[in-house]
Design an enzyme around this catalytic site. Structure first.
Site, PDB file in Angstrom:
ATOM      1  CB  CYS A  73      41.455  21.235  39.121  1.00  0.00           C
ATOM      2  SG  CYS A  73      43.125  21.823  39.000  1.00  0.00           S
ATOM      3  N   GLY A 103      50.928  29.768  40.793  1.00  0.00           N
ATOM      4  CA  GLY A 103      50.400  30.004  39.452  1.00  0.00           C
ATOM      5  C   GLY A 103      49.003  30.599  39.473  1.00  0.00           C
ATOM      6  CB  THR A 104      46.017  29.818  41.512  1.00  0.00           C
ATOM      7  OG1 THR A 104      46.036  28.429  41.135  1.00  0.00           O
ATOM      8  CG2 THR A 104      44.588  30.295  41.623  1.00  0.00           C
ATOM      9  CG  ASN A 144      46.466  22.265  32.749  1.00  0.00           C
ATOM     10  OD1 ASN A 144      46.154  23.144  31.945  1.00  0.00           O
ATOM     11  ND2 ASN A 144      45.603  21.728  33.583  1.00  0.00           N
ATOM     12  CB  THR A 157      55.986  38.955  55.393  1.00  0.00           C
ATOM     13  OG1 THR A 157      55.509  40.008  56.229  1.00  0.00           O
ATOM     14  CG2 THR A 157      57.423  38.627  55.736  1.00  0.00           C
ATOM     15  CD  GLN A 183      51.664  21.621  33.441  1.00  0.00           C
ATOM     16  OE1 GLN A 183      52.573  20.830  33.184  1.00  0.00           O
ATOM     17  NE2 GLN A 183      50.908  21.511  34.513  1.00  0.00           N
ATOM     18  CB  SER A 188      53.545  27.549  39.780  1.00  0.00           C
ATOM     19  OG  SER A 188      53.347  26.991  41.053  1.00  0.00           O
ATOM     20  CB  ALA A 189      58.406  27.053  42.870  1.00  0.00           C
ATOM     21  CG  HIS A 190      53.567  23.163  42.778  1.00  0.00           C
ATOM     22  ND1 HIS A 190      52.868  22.064  42.363  1.00  0.00           N
ATOM     23  CD2 HIS A 190      52.753  24.217  42.584  1.00  0.00           C
ATOM     24  CE1 HIS A 190      51.667  22.446  41.937  1.00  0.00           C
ATOM     25  NE2 HIS A 190      51.582  23.760  42.056  1.00  0.00           N
TER      26      HIS A 190
END
Ligand SMILES: *Cc1c(COP(=O)(O)O)cnc(C)c1O
Length: 385
Positions: free
Chosen positions: A325, A71-72, A151, A237, A179, A199-201
């Site tokens: 954060c 995401g960042t 978030n 890659t 989110q 973002s996947a996580h």
């Protein structure tokens, strides 16, 4: 000790089915997707499969999906990439004052490099008024970047209305959907979005893999240069196992989204209602309806958020104060400040974010422990003497 995880907004555990899908791509199908041979072609077809899944999920075309490291990076890419590519058209960017640091810090960087940024205030319920966005537009505005769901307090912004305004004024519109992606429905055409970060996580996929949706025709400068991967927009890659896992996570989320949201909302409301009823001087942060189904951010007077988090941790419950954060600093979060929470209420804030693996018993246990912790902390509080 029994551990209860109520911090799904910080990160989620990777789903076992996602891990199973990823594993062969570490050592069996390990080729570089850019290679022309069999090994490369196999890896490449897995990457393209995930790209199609991601695109289908938000009503985009596969070629409009660029995989990133998270995401960042997607936020940095969207903001800096469009700013640089469109600076001959204008130097003004519009955002809100409750954005994630990935957007905030990108804006500050751009301000230091000749751009002008307007940070729009949200209403006390944590929602941005589209009219406020409209009024902030100048002839130099090239980009509007507004987060879909916050978030910290979970509020969901009227991105459809803001997107319409952006479109009418031919201004690019980016949303940070980290989110919301995989949690509530999203369609890039319906919402008039030009760019979207995910973002996947945050949806039971692995860490270190994200995407940026870029509408065809959007002028954007590459952020990572090097090999020509991702149509020369994002060199390096491919993270093939990560991309495969992301695709699987999206597939799983798509099938469960509505049922999960309903279940989490029920538990979340139980938690909120119990706190507001049983703990005096407590308040919900952010709109009670226009919010993510899994988010409960509460302010409790006469206690420190850190004290609550540590007390909960001793009982095996993981929650967060402010965002992951910023916790560790005693400065109240910029989001709570932005919704006008006075220092005393902002300091006593705690965020519970529920997820796929929570149960009603866990919520009952949390309510019981939280009430006891607040009682104990208040007994010791110098704020009450
Ligand atoms: C987690 C998060 C990010 C950052 O995503 P990473 O993949 O951890 O870099 C950005 N924006 C929001 C709203 C987030 O919740």
């Amino acid at each position: 000790m029994k551990r209860i995880y109520l911090d799904y907004a910080a990160t989620t555990p990777t789903n076992p089915e996602v891990i199973r899908e990823m594993l062969p791509y570490f050592n069996e199908i390990f080729g570089n997707p850019s290679s022309l041979h069999y090994f490369g072609r196999q890896a490449s077809s897995a990457v393209e499969k995930s790209r199609s899944i991601a695109a289908g999920f938000i009503g985009a075309r596969p070629e409009e999906i660029i995989f990133t490291s998270g995401g960042t990076e997607s936020d940095n890419f969207a903001l800096k990439g469009t700013a640089w590519a469109n600076r001959s058209k204008g130097n003004h960017i519009i955002t809100s004052n409750i954005e994630h640091h990935a957007v905030f810090e990108s804006c500050i960087f751009l301000e230091e490099n000749g751009f002008s940024v307007t940070y729009l205030p949200v209403a006390p319920n944590g929602i941005l008024d589209p009219d406020v966005v409209k009024k902030a537009i100048t002839k130099d505005t090239i980009l509007i970047s507004i987060m879909h769901a916050n978030n910290e307090i979970g509020t969901i912004q009227p991105v459809k209305e803001i997107g319409k305004i952006a479109k009418e004024n031919s201004i690019y519109f980016h949303i940070d959907a980290v989110q919301s992606f995989g949690h509530i429905p999203l369609n890039v055409d319906d919402l008039n979005i030009d760019m979207l970060s995910a973002s996947a996580h945050k949806l039971y996929g692995p860490k270190g893999i994200g995407l940026l949706y870029i509408r065809k025709g959007t002028r954007i400068q590459p952020f990572m240069t090097g090999g020509g991967q991702e149509k020369k927009l994002r060199a390096s890659t491919h993270n093939v196992p990560g991309i495969v896992g992301f695709g699987k996570a999206i597939e799983l989320a798509a099938g469960k989204m509505q049922a999960e949201a309903e279940f989490q909302k029920k538990l979340r409301n139980k938690l909120i209602n119990n706190v507001l009823e049983n703990i005096d001087n407590s308040k919900l942060n952010g709109d009670s309806v226009l919010r993510l189904p899994n988010n409960a951010n509460l302010s409790i007077k006469f206690v420190e958020g850190e004290g609550i988090i540590l007390g909960l941790d001793l009982e095996g419950i993981a929650a967060s104060s402010g965002s992951a954060c910023t916790s560790g600093s005693l400065e109240p979060s910029h989001v709570l400040k932005a919704i006008g929470r006075a220092a005393d209420l902002a300091r006593g804030s705690v965020r519970f974010s529920l997820g796929r693996y929570n149960t009603e018993e866990e919520i009952d246990y949390t309510i019981e422990k939280l009430t006891a912790i607040i009682k104990k902390l208040r007994k010791m509080s110098p704020l009450l003497k």
